[in-house]
Design a protein around this motif. Sequence first.
Motif, PDB file in Angstrom:
ATOM      1  N   SER A 126       3.752 -14.778  32.165  1.00 13.36           N
ATOM      2  CA  SER A 126       2.731 -13.958  31.534  1.00 13.36           C
ATOM      3  C   SER A 126       3.179 -13.622  30.121  1.00 13.36           C
ATOM      4  O   SER A 126       4.274 -14.001  29.693  1.00 13.36           O
ATOM      5  CB  SER A 126       2.477 -12.685  32.355  1.00 13.36           C
ATOM      6  N   LEU A 127       2.317 -12.888  29.386  1.00 10.34           N
ATOM      7  CA  LEU A 127       2.560 -12.640  27.971  1.00 10.34           C
ATOM      8  C   LEU A 127       2.852 -11.175  27.687  1.00 10.34           C
ATOM      9  O   LEU A 127       2.342 -10.279  28.364  1.00 10.34           O
ATOM     10  CB  LEU A 127       1.338 -13.057  27.156  1.00 10.34           C
ATOM     11  N   LYS A 128       3.662 -10.940  26.657  1.00  6.70           N
ATOM     12  CA  LYS A 128       3.908  -9.592  26.171  1.00  6.70           C
ATOM     13  C   LYS A 128       3.860  -9.610  24.654  1.00  6.70           C
ATOM     14  O   LYS A 128       4.160 -10.618  24.013  1.00  6.70           O
ATOM     15  CB  LYS A 128       5.269  -9.062  26.646  1.00  6.70           C
ATOM     16  N   VAL A 129       3.464  -8.474  24.086  1.00  9.88           N
ATOM     17  CA  VAL A 129       3.386  -8.349  22.635  1.00  9.88           C
ATOM     18  C   VAL A 129       3.970  -7.004  22.230  1.00  9.88           C
ATOM     19  O   VAL A 129       3.748  -5.990  22.902  1.00  9.88           O
ATOM     20  CB  VAL A 129       1.926  -8.498  22.142  1.00  9.88           C
ATOM     21  N   ALA A 130       4.756  -6.981  21.179  1.00  9.68           N
ATOM     22  CA  ALA A 130       5.404  -5.755  20.718  1.00  9.68           C
ATOM     23  C   ALA A 130       4.363  -4.762  20.200  1.00  9.68           C
ATOM     24  O   ALA A 130       3.385  -5.138  19.553  1.00  9.68           O
ATOM     25  CB  ALA A 130       6.432  -6.077  19.641  1.00  9.68           C
ATOM     26  N   MET A 131       4.608  -3.484  20.511  1.00 12.73           N
ATOM     27  CA  MET A 131       3.753  -2.406  20.008  1.00 12.73           C
ATOM     28  C   MET A 131       4.569  -1.512  19.090  1.00 12.73           C
ATOM     29  O   MET A 131       5.737  -1.209  19.388  1.00 12.73           O
ATOM     30  CB  MET A 131       3.205  -1.568  21.165  1.00 12.73           C
ATOM     31  N   HIS A 132       3.930  -1.033  18.015  1.00 15.00           N
ATOM     32  CA  HIS A 132       4.627  -0.170  17.060  1.00 15.00           C
ATOM     33  C   HIS A 132       3.884   1.128  16.797  1.00 15.00           C
ATOM     34  O   HIS A 132       4.478   2.096  16.308  1.00 15.00           O
ATOM     35  CB  HIS A 132       4.839  -0.924  15.743  1.00 15.00           C
ATOM     36  N   ASP A 133       2.607   1.173  17.140  1.00 16.03           N
ATOM     37  CA  ASP A 133       1.794   2.362  16.920  1.00 16.03           C
ATOM     38  C   ASP A 133       1.966   3.342  18.083  1.00 16.03           C
ATOM     39  O   ASP A 133       1.830   2.966  19.250  1.00 16.03           O
ATOM     40  CB  ASP A 133       0.322   1.960  16.792  1.00 16.03           C
ATOM     41  N   GLU A 134       2.250   4.603  17.773  1.00 18.49           N
ATOM     42  CA  GLU A 134       2.530   5.597  18.815  1.00 18.49           C
ATOM     43  C   GLU A 134       1.332   5.813  19.740  1.00 18.49           C
ATOM     44  O   GLU A 134       1.495   6.004  20.950  1.00 18.49           O
ATOM     45  CB  GLU A 134       2.944   6.927  18.181  1.00 18.49           C
ATOM     46  N   LEU A 135       0.135   5.791  19.177  1.00 19.10           N
ATOM     47  CA  LEU A 135      -1.048   5.967  20.018  1.00 19.10           C
ATOM     48  C   LEU A 135      -1.202   4.818  21.001  1.00 19.10           C
ATOM     49  O   LEU A 135      -1.555   5.022  22.169  1.00 19.10           O
ATOM     50  CB  LEU A 135      -2.300   6.073  19.139  1.00 19.10           C
TER      51      LEU A 135
END
Length: 246
Positions: A126-135
């Motif tokens: 499966s896929l994952k993507v980095a998150m940087h926004d706190e919301l």
Amino acid sequence: MKIIAMIPARYNATRFPGKLMKDLAGKPVIVRTYEAAVNSNLFEEVYVVTDSQIIQNVIQDNNGKVIMSKKEHDCGSDRIAEAVENIEADIVINVQGDEPFIDTISLKKLIQTFKDDSTNTVDLASLKVAMHDELEINNPNNVKVITDSFGFALYFSRSVIPYKRDLDYSTTYYKHKGVYAFRKSALLDFYNTPMTPLEKSEKIECIRYLEVGKKIKMIETDIESIGIDTPEDLEKAILFLQKEHE
């Protein structure tokens, strides 16, 4: 190796009922998703799997392949497992019906994972993507995933994981993208296993695979798609298509 795509399509979504039939720049969301999967040219066959006569009709009206579920299902994996049980396939890609902008590059990465897996260690990818926004990180609609040193999933959660106890330590958070690639045998094992306790708690179907010992390889991508879980997401998708055609 025969690779097919299955798009589970439930009409009565809990958070946004009827979302798959909402208009997305002239076509229903589910039609956009089906066409994206077909146009990737990665699959020998693409099917929509649904419990809705409305969705069945719109896919058939657009010359698509559709399978009607015979049973009630609580999750997409169960729905496509029933459909694929008597279809010849080695790898089944579950493309979420509310992900109309899934990209060919990411799909190729999932498929290549199985081609490179000479020891048959991987049950799912499966896929994952980095998150940087706190919301985004704190939004429970965004399922977070943590992995081991070899890229296999340790856990998925709607909560923020890992918990950042040391504020000075730099932590990367990853969102799980709703695209799965299964060995058909792993998918059928899932189908024949009752819903597990942590899956019930989180309402995240891939946790069931972990609870019964399946290995899920997470592939990182930097291509963020627009999943449609809310009316606000639909507005974002409409704006995205408008910009593409400007």
